[in-house]
Design an enzyme around this catalytic site. Structure first.
Site, PDB file in Angstrom:
ATOM      1  N   HIS A 121       2.151  -4.418   8.373  1.00  0.00           N
ATOM      2  CA  HIS A 121       3.228  -4.678   7.416  1.00  0.00           C
ATOM      3  C   HIS A 121       4.125  -5.542   8.866  1.00  0.00           C
ATOM      4  CE1 HIS A 121       7.093  -3.996   5.652  1.00  0.00           C
ATOM      5  NE2 HIS A 121       6.507  -3.658   4.522  1.00  0.00           N
ATOM      6  N   ASP A 198       1.932   3.893  11.782  1.00  0.00           N
ATOM      7  CA  ASP A 198       2.991   3.651  10.360  1.00  0.00           C
ATOM      8  C   ASP A 198       2.102   4.305   9.388  1.00  0.00           C
ATOM      9  OD1 ASP A 198       3.763   2.702   7.933  1.00  0.00           O
ATOM     10  OD2 ASP A 198       3.773   0.443   8.630  1.00  0.00           O
ATOM     11  N   GLN A 201       2.143   4.510   3.971  1.00  0.00           N
ATOM     12  CA  GLN A 201       1.185   4.270   2.932  1.00  0.00           C
ATOM     13  C   GLN A 201       0.205   5.459   3.041  1.00  0.00           C
ATOM     14  OE1 GLN A 201       1.592   2.539   0.310  1.00  0.00           O
ATOM     15  NE2 GLN A 201       3.119   0.992   1.261  1.00  0.00           N
ATOM     16  N   LYS A 224       8.721   6.370  -0.608  1.00  0.00           N
ATOM     17  CA  LYS A 224       7.359   6.007  -1.124  1.00  0.00           C
ATOM     18  C   LYS A 224       6.738   7.335  -1.440  1.00  0.00           C
ATOM     19  CE  LYS A 224       6.827   1.922   1.652  1.00  0.00           C
ATOM     20  NZ  LYS A 224       7.069   1.013   0.801  1.00  0.00           N
ATOM     21  N   CYS A 361       5.444  -8.209   2.640  1.00  0.00           N
ATOM     22  CA  CYS A 361       5.534  -8.356   4.016  1.00  0.00           C
ATOM     23  C   CYS A 361       4.411  -8.207   4.757  1.00  0.00           C
ATOM     24  CB  CYS A 361       6.414  -7.177   4.235  1.00  0.00           C
ATOM     25  SG  CYS A 361       7.993  -6.801   3.330  1.00  0.00           S
TER      26      CYS A 361
END
Length: 407
Positions: A121, A198, A201, A224, A361
């Site tokens: 991302h 990261d 997700q 999220k 993104c």
């Protein structure tokens, strides 16, 4: 896990869009919020709205308990070693920027290397680009395999003794690829580099144990994972956070302020300058309670089943290209011949179906895929096989319509 019982706890799903039942397939962008989270935030504003840490009155104490109680919940949720390792920030983007600006500026210099992947991302690319430009370091990429995965062999060839930081997304927001971050951390540590993950997700969709992964830093966003917008978490190993300097200065994060110099509070508050995101943190705590009740293993299995079912149905439609590996998270990114992703998403919206269209993104990944944009359907705990059926029917209808227009 009873999906229908879960759905009933999300008020926004009980509506029609453009005369059709809402089918929300955009949870990778932001998830919907259960009533428990909505009520927790409402209760804070109705009953004990106050600033934290500073006051000794009753409302201030209640707000502080709610805010710090949420930190306790995050610690347990990701298995951090201490609440000192849990920093509340705006989200994943802010967390990665903090790592790059604080740890990176102090530990990376000319000739050093920063290693990421082409699937990242933008929030896990641009901070490292800026750090490389500022320090003279080299930004390197672990190459992708044709199915959008990475291999540990390629990682070992890319990560060298010059590497200071390895930063990789746990789960791709486009391909659904689940990266081997535990093994990558081992390789990074063998070369004396730190491992940044990261987790935007991953944390909402699977059990994450930061100690088992041995991540040095792990970032994720609340919005999220059924929590409010504007709240996120930076996990960092205590010994690393203690050596880092804040990048925002002002109230709340100070210990002593003189005319010429100041000192900082201890962890984690030295990184939380100003009035913190109190309602957001309380909502995040409620979201964690909710997700734990449902069960992260149940959520992961449910989403992967839906993604597999969707792919099976979509492969029966001529002219649909699906991107990413067979083994994936609950994300299906695709293109449809002769239909621009934005037109596709608009057409589906007429049927009450919400999907994402664009570059997500991830422009370097779009270039690697040799496309300008894609459409994406992303699943969460409140989606059903019926949602998939409605989506596939809408996809067929859209393709037929555009086929007739251009025939």
């Amino acid at each position: 896990m009873n999906v229908l019982d879960v759905r009933r706890q999300f008020p926004i799903l009980d509506q029609e869009v453009n005369g059709h039942r809402l089918v929300y397939l955009d949870s990778a962008a932001t998830s919907q919020k259960p009533i428990q989270v909505i009520e927790a935030v409402e209760d804070y504003y109705k009953r004990y709205n106050s600033n934290v840490h500073r006051g000794v009155h009753t409302l201030g104490s209640m707000a502080t308990d709610g805010y710090e109680g949420a930190r306790d919940k995050v610690k347990a949720f990701i298995n951090a070693n201490s609440t000192k390792e849990v920093v509340f920030l705006r989200g994943t983007t802010t967390a990665i920027n903090l790592i790059a600006s604080s740890y990176g500026r102090a530990n990376v210099q000319e000739g050093d290397e920063i290693v990421i992947t082409p699937m990242e991302h933008h929030s896990n690319i641009i901070p490292w680009q800026q750090l490389a430009k500022a320090t003279g370091a080299t930004l390197k990429y672990i190459p992708l395999q044709p199915d959008g995965t990475i291999t540990l062999e390629d990682a070992r060839e890319t990560i060298t003794e010059k590497t200071k930081i390895v930063s990789v997304m746990h789960v791709s927001n486009v391909l659904g690829t689940i990266n081997p971050v535990k093994e990558l951390a081992q390789i990074a540590h063998q070369h004396g580099a730190v491992m940044v993950v990261d987790g935007a997700q991953s944390v909402p969709h699977m059990n994450v144990d930061v100690q088992d992964l041995d991540a040095d830093f792990y970032a994720f966003s609340g919005h999220k994972m059924c929590a409010p917008t504007g709240i996120g978490v930076l996990y960092g190993k205590q010994q690393l956070l203690e050596r880092m300097e804040p990048v925002e200065f002002g109230g709340e994060m100070i210990d002593f302020v003189g005319l010429q110099d100041s000192t900082w509070k201890e962890l984690p508050w030295k990184f939380e300058g100003g009035t913190p995101i109190i309602a957001g943190a309380i909502g995040l705590g409620a979201a964690i309670d909710f997700l734990k009740d449902v069960g992260l293993d149940n959520i992961k299995a449910h989403e992967q089943k839906l993604a597999a079912y969707a792919i099976e149905q979509m492969r029966q439609i001529d002219g649909v290209d699906i991107y990413g590996p067979e083994k994936r998270a609950g994300v299906v990114t695709f293109n449809c011949d002769d239909v621009h992703p934005h037109d596709l998403a608009t057409s589906l919206d007429f049927e009450g179906i919400a999907v994402r269209a664009g570059h997500h993104c991830a422009q370097p990944l779009m270039k690697w895929l040799d496309v300008t944009a894609t459409a994406r359907a992303s699943f969460y705990l409140y989606n059903t096989e019926e949602d998939v059926d409605v989506f596939v029917k809408g996809l067929k209808k859209t393709k037929e319509y555009f086929g007739d227009v251009f025939s």
